[in-house]
Design a protein around this motif. Sequence first.
Motif, PDB file in Angstrom:
ATOM      1  N   GLY A 208      92.372  16.916   2.377  1.00 59.94           N
ATOM      2  CA  GLY A 208      91.404  16.163   1.572  1.00 59.94           C
ATOM      3  C   GLY A 208      90.754  15.051   2.376  1.00 59.94           C
ATOM      4  O   GLY A 208      89.540  14.831   2.285  1.00 59.94           O
ATOM      5  N   ASP A 209      91.551  14.362   3.171  1.00 61.25           N
ATOM      6  CA  ASP A 209      91.001  13.313   4.042  1.00 61.25           C
ATOM      7  C   ASP A 209      90.026  13.902   5.055  1.00 61.25           C
ATOM      8  O   ASP A 209      88.967  13.327   5.325  1.00 61.25           O
ATOM      9  CB  ASP A 209      92.128  12.575   4.767  1.00 61.25           C
ATOM     10  N   GLU A 210      90.382  15.057   5.616  1.00 64.56           N
ATOM     11  CA  GLU A 210      89.491  15.731   6.565  1.00 64.56           C
ATOM     12  C   GLU A 210      88.178  16.127   5.882  1.00 64.56           C
ATOM     13  O   GLU A 210      87.103  15.999   6.462  1.00 64.56           O
ATOM     14  CB  GLU A 210      90.164  16.981   7.143  1.00 64.56           C
ATOM     15  N   ALA A 211      88.268  16.616   4.654  1.00 63.01           N
ATOM     16  CA  ALA A 211      87.069  17.024   3.918  1.00 63.01           C
ATOM     17  C   ALA A 211      86.157  15.828   3.669  1.00 63.01           C
ATOM     18  O   ALA A 211      84.937  15.917   3.838  1.00 63.01           O
ATOM     19  CB  ALA A 211      87.467  17.683   2.599  1.00 63.01           C
ATOM     20  N   ILE A 212      86.742  14.714   3.284  1.00 67.62           N
ATOM     21  CA  ILE A 212      85.953  13.500   3.050  1.00 67.62           C
ATOM     22  C   ILE A 212      85.345  13.013   4.358  1.00 67.62           C
ATOM     23  O   ILE A 212      84.163  12.659   4.419  1.00 67.62           O
ATOM     24  CB  ILE A 212      86.828  12.408   2.401  1.00 67.62           C
ATOM     25  N   LEU A 213      86.133  13.022   5.410  1.00 63.24           N
ATOM     26  CA  LEU A 213      85.671  12.547   6.713  1.00 63.24           C
ATOM     27  C   LEU A 213      84.478  13.359   7.218  1.00 63.24           C
ATOM     28  O   LEU A 213      83.525  12.807   7.763  1.00 63.24           O
ATOM     29  CB  LEU A 213      86.826  12.618   7.724  1.00 63.24           C
ATOM     30  N   HIS A 214      84.524  14.674   7.005  1.00 62.35           N
ATOM     31  CA  HIS A 214      83.459  15.542   7.503  1.00 62.35           C
ATOM     32  C   HIS A 214      82.416  15.871   6.434  1.00 62.35           C
ATOM     33  O   HIS A 214      81.464  16.601   6.710  1.00 62.35           O
ATOM     34  CB  HIS A 214      84.051  16.844   8.059  1.00 62.35           C
ATOM     35  N   GLY A 215      82.597  15.371   5.225  1.00 56.93           N
ATOM     36  CA  GLY A 215      81.634  15.604   4.156  1.00 56.93           C
ATOM     37  C   GLY A 215      81.551  17.057   3.717  1.00 56.93           C
ATOM     38  O   GLY A 215      80.470  17.557   3.426  1.00 56.93           O
ATOM     39  N   ARG A 216      82.673  17.742   3.671  1.00 59.11           N
ATOM     40  CA  ARG A 216      82.712  19.156   3.283  1.00 59.11           C
ATOM     41  C   ARG A 216      83.589  19.340   2.060  1.00 59.11           C
ATOM     42  O   ARG A 216      84.451  18.523   1.768  1.00 59.11           O
ATOM     43  CB  ARG A 216      83.286  20.010   4.415  1.00 59.11           C
ATOM     44  N   GLU A 217      83.363  20.475   1.387  1.00 62.78           N
ATOM     45  CA  GLU A 217      84.226  20.820   0.262  1.00 62.78           C
ATOM     46  C   GLU A 217      85.435  21.583   0.782  1.00 62.78           C
ATOM     47  O   GLU A 217      85.330  22.401   1.693  1.00 62.78           O
ATOM     48  CB  GLU A 217      83.467  21.667  -0.752  1.00 62.78           C
TER      49      GLU A 217
ATOM     50  N   LEU B 255      83.790  24.823   2.850  1.00 63.25           N
ATOM     51  CA  LEU B 255      82.529  25.445   2.480  1.00 63.25           C
ATOM     52  C   LEU B 255      81.472  25.056   3.503  1.00 63.25           C
ATOM     53  O   LEU B 255      81.153  23.884   3.672  1.00 63.25           O
ATOM     54  CB  LEU B 255      82.116  24.994   1.077  1.00 63.25           C
ATOM     55  N   VAL B 256      80.967  26.069   4.210  1.00 62.43           N
ATOM     56  CA  VAL B 256      79.946  25.847   5.238  1.00 62.43           C
ATOM     57  C   VAL B 256      78.788  26.796   4.954  1.00 62.43           C
ATOM     58  O   VAL B 256      78.972  28.022   4.965  1.00 62.43           O
ATOM     59  CB  VAL B 256      80.512  26.098   6.657  1.00 62.43           C
ATOM     60  N   ASP B 257      77.628  26.244   4.692  1.00 61.50           N
ATOM     61  CA  ASP B 257      76.428  27.041   4.406  1.00 61.50           C
ATOM     62  C   ASP B 257      76.669  28.066   3.299  1.00 61.50           C
ATOM     63  O   ASP B 257      76.272  29.229   3.396  1.00 61.50           O
ATOM     64  CB  ASP B 257      75.921  27.749   5.673  1.00 61.50           C
ATOM     65  N   GLY B 258      77.356  27.663   2.254  1.00 63.41           N
ATOM     66  CA  GLY B 258      77.604  28.529   1.108  1.00 63.41           C
ATOM     67  C   GLY B 258      78.702  29.560   1.302  1.00 63.41           C
ATOM     68  O   GLY B 258      78.913  30.397   0.439  1.00 63.41           O
ATOM     69  N   LYS B 259      79.408  29.504   2.422  1.00 63.59           N
ATOM     70  CA  LYS B 259      80.494  30.459   2.689  1.00 63.59           C
ATOM     71  C   LYS B 259      81.798  29.699   2.921  1.00 63.59           C
ATOM     72  O   LYS B 259      81.811  28.664   3.578  1.00 63.59           O
ATOM     73  CB  LYS B 259      80.182  31.302   3.923  1.00 63.59           C
ATOM     74  N   TRP B 260      82.876  30.255   2.388  1.00 62.28           N
ATOM     75  CA  TRP B 260      84.191  29.665   2.620  1.00 62.28           C
ATOM     76  C   TRP B 260      84.734  30.189   3.938  1.00 62.28           C
ATOM     77  O   TRP B 260      84.930  31.384   4.107  1.00 62.28           O
ATOM     78  CB  TRP B 260      85.155  30.011   1.490  1.00 62.28           C
ATOM     79  N   LEU B 261      84.962  29.276   4.859  1.00 59.03           N
ATOM     80  CA  LEU B 261      85.460  29.639   6.183  1.00 59.03           C
ATOM     81  C   LEU B 261      86.797  28.948   6.439  1.00 59.03           C
ATOM     82  O   LEU B 261      87.004  27.810   6.020  1.00 59.03           O
ATOM     83  CB  LEU B 261      84.460  29.215   7.260  1.00 59.03           C
ATOM     84  N   PRO B 262      87.680  29.639   7.157  1.00 60.73           N
ATOM     85  CA  PRO B 262      88.951  28.983   7.509  1.00 60.73           C
ATOM     86  C   PRO B 262      88.690  27.755   8.375  1.00 60.73           C
ATOM     87  O   PRO B 262      87.758  27.738   9.180  1.00 60.73           O
ATOM     88  CB  PRO B 262      89.709  30.043   8.302  1.00 60.73           C
ATOM     89  N   TYR B 263      89.500  26.762   8.172  1.00 61.29           N
ATOM     90  CA  TYR B 263      89.370  25.552   8.976  1.00 61.29           C
ATOM     91  C   TYR B 263      89.660  25.905  10.429  1.00 61.29           C
ATOM     92  O   TYR B 263      90.643  26.572  10.734  1.00 61.29           O
ATOM     93  CB  TYR B 263      90.335  24.487   8.452  1.00 61.29           C
ATOM     94  N   ARG B 264      88.809  25.470  11.338  1.00 58.99           N
ATOM     95  CA  ARG B 264      88.921  25.901  12.740  1.00 58.99           C
ATOM     96  C   ARG B 264      90.192  25.404  13.416  1.00 58.99           C
ATOM     97  O   ARG B 264      90.723  26.045  14.294  1.00 58.99           O
ATOM     98  CB  ARG B 264      87.690  25.468  13.526  1.00 58.99           C
ATOM     99  N   ASP B 265      90.687  24.258  13.014  1.00 59.54           N
ATOM    100  CA  ASP B 265      91.931  23.725  13.575  1.00 59.54           C
ATOM    101  C   ASP B 265      93.061  23.904  12.569  1.00 59.54           C
ATOM    102  O   ASP B 265      93.795  22.976  12.271  1.00 59.54           O
ATOM    103  CB  ASP B 265      91.766  22.243  13.934  1.00 59.54           C
ATOM    104  N   ASP B 266      93.192  25.117  12.065  1.00 59.15           N
ATOM    105  CA  ASP B 266      94.162  25.385  11.001  1.00 59.15           C
ATOM    106  C   ASP B 266      95.603  25.152  11.457  1.00 59.15           C
ATOM    107  O   ASP B 266      96.502  25.074  10.643  1.00 59.15           O
ATOM    108  CB  ASP B 266      93.990  26.811  10.490  1.00 59.15           C
TER     109      ASP B 266
END
Length: 93
Positions: free
Chosen positions: A54-63, A78-89
């Motif tokens: 949640g902190d990462e989402a707020i920091l990067h302004g993403r859902e 959520l990136v450009d209307g698509k749900w993508l795995p977090y790159r640093d999972d």
Amino acid sequence: MQRNRGFTLLELLVVLVLIGIITSLAVLSMGSGGLNRKLEQEGRRFVSLVELAGDEAILHGRELGIDFNQTEYRFLFLVDGKWLPYRDDKIFR
């Protein structure tokens, strides 16, 4: 007349069986305590990961989203209307 003092073989066997049963029950009850402790620890870990995500989402302004299946979960953004795995999972494992 002298009386025999001591225990019969049957009495000794009964006592040994009772000790075995009590010991088995004690071992089984301690084993489940370890599982409960592990589940509780994993629950706390998951809550911490959700807070971090949640902190990462707020920091990067993403859902943020979480994808669950029967054996695992993963964090999605959520990136450009698509749900993508977090790159640093790896952070969230």
